[in-house]
Design a protein around this motif. Structure first.
Motif, mmCIF file in Angstrom:
data_model
loop_
_atom_site.group_PDB
_atom_site.id
_atom_site.type_symbol
_atom_site.label_atom_id
_atom_site.label_comp_id
_atom_site.label_asym_id
_atom_site.label_seq_id
_atom_site.Cartn_x
_atom_site.Cartn_y
_atom_site.Cartn_z
ATOM 1 N N ASP B 38 0.864 -1.175 0.000
ATOM 2 C CA ASP B 38 0.000 0.000 0.000
ATOM 3 C C ASP B 38 0.904 1.229 0.000
ATOM 4 O O ASP B 38 2.054 1.153 0.405
ATOM 5 C CB ASP B 38 -0.888 0.015 1.246
ATOM 6 C CG ASP B 38 -2.158 0.813 1.007
ATOM 7 O OD1 ASP B 38 -2.035 1.977 0.614
ATOM 8 O OD2 ASP B 38 -3.249 0.250 1.186
ATOM 9 N N ALA B 40 1.002 3.592 1.913
ATOM 10 C CA ALA B 40 1.437 3.996 3.248
ATOM 11 C C ALA B 40 2.298 2.934 3.927
ATOM 12 O O ALA B 40 2.956 3.208 4.909
ATOM 13 C CB ALA B 40 0.221 4.282 4.109
ATOM 14 N N LYS B 41 2.255 1.714 3.423
ATOM 15 C CA LYS B 41 3.026 0.633 4.053
ATOM 16 C C LYS B 41 4.245 0.317 3.197
ATOM 17 O O LYS B 41 4.301 0.636 2.034
ATOM 18 C CB LYS B 41 2.145 -0.609 4.193
ATOM 19 C CG LYS B 41 0.964 -0.384 5.103
ATOM 20 C CD LYS B 41 0.040 -1.582 5.040
ATOM 21 C CE LYS B 41 -1.263 -1.273 5.766
ATOM 22 N NZ LYS B 41 -2.240 -2.324 5.585
ATOM 23 N N MET B 245 -11.316 4.762 -7.884
ATOM 24 C CA MET B 245 -10.330 4.206 -6.946
ATOM 25 C C MET B 245 -9.660 5.326 -6.147
ATOM 26 O O MET B 245 -9.407 5.198 -4.958
ATOM 27 C CB MET B 245 -9.248 3.418 -7.702
ATOM 28 C CG MET B 245 -9.704 2.089 -8.217
ATOM 29 S SD MET B 245 -10.059 0.932 -6.892
ATOM 30 C CE MET B 245 -11.818 0.822 -7.005
ATOM 31 N N PHE B 246 -9.409 6.436 -6.823
ATOM 32 C CA PHE B 246 -8.758 7.571 -6.140
ATOM 33 C C PHE B 246 -9.694 8.143 -5.076
ATOM 34 O O PHE B 246 -9.267 8.499 -3.989
ATOM 35 C CB PHE B 246 -8.384 8.641 -7.160
ATOM 36 C CG PHE B 246 -7.505 9.721 -6.578
ATOM 37 C CD1 PHE B 246 -6.194 9.453 -6.253
ATOM 38 C CD2 PHE B 246 -8.003 10.992 -6.356
ATOM 39 C CE1 PHE B 246 -5.385 10.435 -5.695
ATOM 40 C CE2 PHE B 246 -7.201 11.983 -5.800
ATOM 41 C CZ PHE B 246 -5.886 11.696 -5.477
ATOM 42 N N LEU B 249 -9.354 6.276 -1.996
ATOM 43 C CA LEU B 249 -7.969 6.247 -1.503
ATOM 44 C C LEU B 249 -7.293 4.889 -1.721
ATOM 45 O O LEU B 249 -6.410 4.515 -0.961
ATOM 46 C CB LEU B 249 -7.919 6.607 -0.011
ATOM 47 C CG LEU B 249 -8.424 7.981 0.398
ATOM 48 C CD1 LEU B 249 -8.334 8.147 1.898
ATOM 49 C CD2 LEU B 249 -7.617 9.078 -0.258
ATOM 50 N N ASN B 250 -7.732 4.158 -2.731
ATOM 51 C CA ASN B 250 -7.111 2.877 -3.023
ATOM 52 C C ASN B 250 -5.905 3.137 -3.935
ATOM 53 O O ASN B 250 -5.928 2.882 -5.131
ATOM 54 C CB ASN B 250 -8.139 1.966 -3.701
ATOM 55 C CG ASN B 250 -7.775 0.518 -3.546
ATOM 56 O OD1 ASN B 250 -6.596 0.196 -3.402
ATOM 57 N ND2 ASN B 250 -8.760 -0.344 -3.567
ATOM 58 N N PHE B 251 -4.844 3.667 -3.325
ATOM 59 C CA PHE B 251 -3.705 4.158 -4.102
ATOM 60 C C PHE B 251 -2.960 3.050 -4.837
ATOM 61 O O PHE B 251 -2.438 3.273 -5.923
ATOM 62 C CB PHE B 251 -2.746 4.927 -3.201
ATOM 63 C CG PHE B 251 -3.343 6.185 -2.637
ATOM 64 C CD1 PHE B 251 -4.051 7.059 -3.441
ATOM 65 C CD2 PHE B 251 -3.212 6.494 -1.294
ATOM 66 C CE1 PHE B 251 -4.620 8.214 -2.934
ATOM 67 C CE2 PHE B 251 -3.773 7.655 -0.774
ATOM 68 C CZ PHE B 251 -4.479 8.510 -1.589
#
Lengths: 720, 284
Positions: B38, B40-41, B245-246, B249-251
């Motif tokens: 992800d 963020a991860k 998707m944006f 927030l499904n980046f």
């Protein structure tokens, strides 16, 4: 000898003048109004002869020396020479303007001298200002009289002016305010002129020019930040509050002094050291030399009830909490951006349907498993509340409130009036169980019992657009049913189509919203907002979509969570703990399954008391108006009727969560579903166009339902 | 010479730095993020995101629709613009006013004209009325696969004018003597165009097709105005997927989808470039 007697007489006269005017003659209890202790009841205060006063409904109140209560001390009455009362606004609409030892009262365009006489404050007419009232008006609550000169903001079609009028002179001067001042929100004495608080800056007006002294906010902040400014002549310093901070002005720059517990409506220096602060929901006196910046400040976003912040602040003066804003925007991008910004809050309040899973996925929300003080509370929540708080086995969210949920914010919890039920000769077996049964019953009552309904004055239904509401609720329930089964919802089914067609074909004309608070009567059926807060005399009526389906009560939940990027996590946890401890005492909707005591809703109790007081005041005003032969009697009586209806409604609503209601929650536990996200964006533009087309019969139910199926299928394929 | 090199370097460095900072680095960094679990991860998962996105039927549908609409609309746009430019070139009267008018749709916002288009293509719209007048059954233009027709027409209406102007500008640089000579030789119109005009305006032709392809990818705007975030499957484009998707927030899906699309676009343009090079080589 004669000379010394004269001197003695002069001294005595001077002393008499220096004494607070007729203070000794105020008789306790002579004025019957209750003391004012709630800051929400106090709009503004004024300082006169070292004491704080306020007024309300034609009475003057003075602050007690030993407490924050304002006790009633005098009634406002007209003295001699007053113009015809019918040409004046109501006596309590004026503003007090103290100037040294003299107290003035500005009412419309008339200026009075106000003088206490026992339990009366007598208004003696001084001047008709004869300002150009046709093309503008004086903003009386912002006006000031300084050294015998009236400074009054004056708004007209031509622009904003300051009226400067030396009392007694024939003509006033109209000074056009420069564009950069904007809207003048405050005037005060400054050196040999006045200071004037504009939209973004404070100006000094010396009789010639407006000179900017300092800027206290930007144009962008004008709407969002509430500011209050005061000048202390003894130290030649300006103090101001912006948002929740107290500042002083040092060389034209704002120097932060400390954090205040909430927004300030007004502040006044009582003496060189003590600053009186009238907050939106509190009052206090602050020693200006003892204000310190705390170790840190906990920022809370989106909390509506500031009482919780005050409870926490009393316990944690070194780490006080402030409500930074009230972001209610459910847009996940906006929230995600806010949570990682430099101005981020430590705790956020939001609806659970606000796409929180995306924030959880991004790890923006802090897990709470490491804080036993919080997890201990979680164990006590109702099971359907508890399961909404976890993600991947860890608790992340904390509940604050739950309420029933409907399409486009409409209410969707149904109940029937048991008394009317009997009057209409209906039995328990007649209680509808499905939407179509409900519609059929309404039709039957309209056809067969119209005479009873008319005779008894029973309205059938208390909300408009019944058909639309039922249809949308049917869609929501179908959606949740599928969600619980883990399948993709199918709207275009024979069962749902039949329900839609029957509802659409029904001829029941639901009346518009006639809730008692809005002046209507009680009705046979009602919709209510809260899960548990059902008016007395009504029974919940769970409706299923069709026979055999589960009659769910759909709810949404307000939750709060700690920002994972917060630098004040320990303080945030402490805040959460304080909140949870207060939750069972203060929350409108009970969230704990094991609560045994009755729970009082303090705000409702307070609301009832306030309402009763307003009615009493209005009754006395009507009596006074009648005796004076005034023209406003009928208008006031109309207001009275509205207030009485509102009071009746408030009293008839349960405001104590009783053991019976607790039982109700336990009994309906399996039916209460908290929607954690909007699986379907009911409120998006596309959906609104679609439902509008169906409402206006431009789209057949089958077409509508199959279009829904298509959209849901696409969403499902996208991976929602 | 060395001095010249240094001067050149000095002038292009700011531009290069900008290109590096705002295009090259984000491109590489984005690719790196697409290999993570992800945005963020920081768990490296290789090409898993790409696999996930490619297996998503709605992403594939969006991609197919985008490419199909491009394949239909870009060549039509190119051909019609070419023909119009030739006609304008051959006109004996002053065509400045016509040329100026042609550019108007390009600068007009789609939203402003959309309502008109929807009315035009509605069940009771002007187009269906014309069909009815000729005894042809009405067509449900605004649903099903037929919905592509108004979208493509809207695209053509908007872009043909601009492409015509580009062609016209290129054609004006061709010496008139060549055409006079061809006329004297009695060459047919088709041969004249294929043997004189097209070879001489080859770079501009390439530019027009690039414009046409790029603008066809932007057809999402019109599709969105017509059908919202979830329009009829026939006009659900790749950008609908990216947009949705944006919003959520499904980046990881957005990034992987963007790189897949970028790869396809690069391949298309590489192919076009090769074709153009080969064509010019053959001519020379």
């Amino acid at each position: 000898m004669k000379k010394s007697v004269l001197i003695l007489l002069c001294i005595l006269l001077a002393l008499a003048n220096c004494l607070p005017a007729a203070q000794a003659s105020f008789v306790d209890g002579a004025v019957k109004a209750d003391p004012l202790a709630d800051p929400e009841d106090i709009q503004s205060v004024f300082l006169y002869q070292g004491q704080l006063y306020t007024s309300q409904q034609g009475q003057v109140f003075r602050k007690k020396t030993d407490s924050m209560d304002f006790e009633a001390i005098a009634d406002l009455v007209y003295g001699e020479g007053a113009p015809d009362a019918n040409t004046l606004p109501s006596i309590h609409y004026g503003s007090f303007l103290p100037d040294g030892e003299t107290l003035y009262y500005l009412l419309g365009a008339h200026l009075f001298a106000a003088k206490f006489e026992n339990t009366k404050l007598v208004l003696s007419h001084l001047y008709n200002l004869e300002l150009d009232q046709d093309n503008g008006f004086v903003i009386s609550n912002l006006s000031r009289i300084i050294d015998g000169v009236l400074y009054a903001p004056f708004a007209s079609e031509k622009g904003e002016y300051i009226v400067i009028w030396k009392l007694g002179e024939k003509q006033a001067r109209y000074i056009a305010m420069p564009h950069e001042v904007g809207y003048a929100s405050q005037i005060g004495k400054y050196k040999d002129g006045i200071y004037l608080v504009g939209d973004t800056a404070v100006f000094y007006y010396n009789g010639k020019d407006f000179n900017p002294m300092f800027t206290y906010r930007s144009y962008d902040e004008v709407i969002s930040i509430n500011s209050c400014i005061v000048y202390q002549a003894a130290t030649d310093t300006f103090y101001l509050t912006t948002g929740s901070y107290l500042y002083r002005i040092d060389n034209g720059k704002m120097v932060q002094m400390g954090v205040l517990e909430s927004y300030v409506k007004q502040m006044l220096f009582l003496n060189e050291n003590d600053l009186f602060l009238l907050h939106t929901k509190a009052m206090n006196v602050l020693n200006i030399h003892n204000v310190k910046m705390p170790k840190g400040v906990l920022k809370i976003s989106g909390l509506q009830d500031e009482r919780l912040i005050r409870s926490y602040n009393r316990l944690n003066p070194e780490y006080p909490a402030i409500n930074v804003d009230s972001i209610q925007n459910p847009d996940p991008q906006m929230r995600a951006a806010a949570m990682k910004s430099a101005d981020k809050a430590d705790i956020y309040f939001s609806e659970i349907t606000d796409n929180l899973d995306s924030l959880l996925r991004l790890e923006y929300i802090a897990p709470l498993d490491a804080y036993p003080a919080l997890t201990a509370h979680i164990e006590r929540f109702y099971p359907y509340v508890k399961k909404t708080l976890f993600s991947d086995g860890k608790p992340y969210l904390l509940p604050y409130n739950i309420y029933s949920y409907g399409f486009e914010g409409q209410l969707s919890h149904y109940a029937y009036n048991t008394e009317y039920w009997k009057t209409l000769g209906l039995h328990d077996s007649d209680v509808p169980k499905t939407f179509t049964e409900f519609v059929r019953l309404l039709e039957k009552l309209t056809d067969e019992k119209q005479d009873v309904l008319d005779a008894e004055g029973i309205s059938l239904y208390s909300a408009g657009f019944l058909q639309d509401r039922l249809k949308m609720r049917a869609l929501n329930l179908t959606l949740v049913d599928a969600q619980r089964k883990g399948s993709i919802p199918q709207f275009n089914t024979p069962e749902l189509l039949s329900v839609f067609e029957q509802i659409q074909a029904s001829q029941v004309l639901a009346s518009l919203n006639t809730r008692p608070e809005e002046g209507g009567d009680e009705s046979l059926f009602i919709e209510t907002h809260d899960v548990i807060d059902i008016p007395i005399g009504y029974h919940v009526m769970p409706l299923s979509v069709y026979e055999g389906s589960t009659p769910y009560t759909l709810c949404t939940e307000t939750v709060f969570y700690i920002n994972a990027m917060s630098e004040h996590k320990e303080a945030a946890v402490l805040f959460a703990q304080t909140l949870l401890e207060n939750l069972s005492k203060r929350s409108k909707v009970l969230l704990y399954a094991d609560a045994k005591d009755t729970v009082q809703d303090e705000s409702k109790i307070k609301g009832i008391a306030r309402n009763e007081k307003r009615i009493a005041n209005l009754l006395s005003e009507i009596a006074a108006e009648k005796s004076a032969g005034g023209k406003r009697v009928s208008t006031l009586e109309q207001d009275l009727r509205q207030l009485e209806l509102l009071l009746e409604y408030k009293k008839n609503n349960t405001f104590i969560i009783s053991p019976e209601e607790l039982q109700l929650l336990n009994d309906t536990e399996n039916h209460i579903i908290i929607l954690q996200k909007e699986l379907f964006e009911w409120n998006n533009e596309q959906m609104q166009v679609l439902s509008e087309r169906m409402r206006s019969n431009n789209m057949k139910p089958k077409e509508f339902l199959s279009e829904l199926d298509r959209m849901v299928s696409m969403m499902e394929q996208e991976g929602n | 010479m060395r001095y010249k090199k240094r001067t050149v370097l000095m002038f292009i460095t700011p531009g290069l730095l900008g290109l590096l900072a705002f295009y090259a680095v984000p491109f590489v960094w984005g690719f790196y993020l697409s290999l993570m679990s992800d945005a963020a991860k920081s768990t490296f998962i290789g090409l898993e995101n790409y696999g996930k996105v490619m297996q998503n039927s709605i992403f594939v549908l969006g991609l197919q629709n985008s490419l199909l609409i491009t394949a239909i609309s870009a060549p039509i746009c190119w051909a019609v613009a070419y023909i119009l430019a030739v006609v304008l070139q051959r006109c004996s009267f002053n065509t400045n006013f016509v040329r100026s008018t042609l550019i108007v749709p390009y600068i007009m916002p789609s939203s402003a004209i959309l309502l008109y288009f929807l009315l035009l293509f509605d069940w009771g719209g002007m187009l269906n009325q014309i069909l009815s007048a000729f005894g042809i059954p009405r067509v449900l233009w605004l649903s099903g696969t037929m919905l592509r027709v108004p979208v493509i027409i809207l695209y053509l209406w908007k872009n043909i004018g601009f492409c015509t102007i580009v062609f016209s500008a290129a054609m004006q640089s061709i010496p008139k003597a060549l055409y006079e000579f061809a006329d004297l030789e009695g060459i047919s119109t088709i041969r004249r165009e294929t043997n004189i005009t097209l070879p001489l305006i080859a770079p501009s032709s390439f530019l027009v097709i690039v414009f046409a392809v790029i603008n066809s990818f932007k057809i999402f705007r019109e599709a969105y105005f017509i059908g919202g975030p979830y329009p009829d499957p026939s006009i659900y484009t790749f950008q609908n997927y990216m947009n949705n998707m944006f919003q959520k927030l499904n980046f990881s899906n957005v990034i992987a989808g963007a790189y897949i699309f970028a790869l396809i676009v690069i391949l298309i343009f590489a192919l076009l470039y090769l074709l153009q090079r080969r064509y010019q080589h053959a001519l020379s």
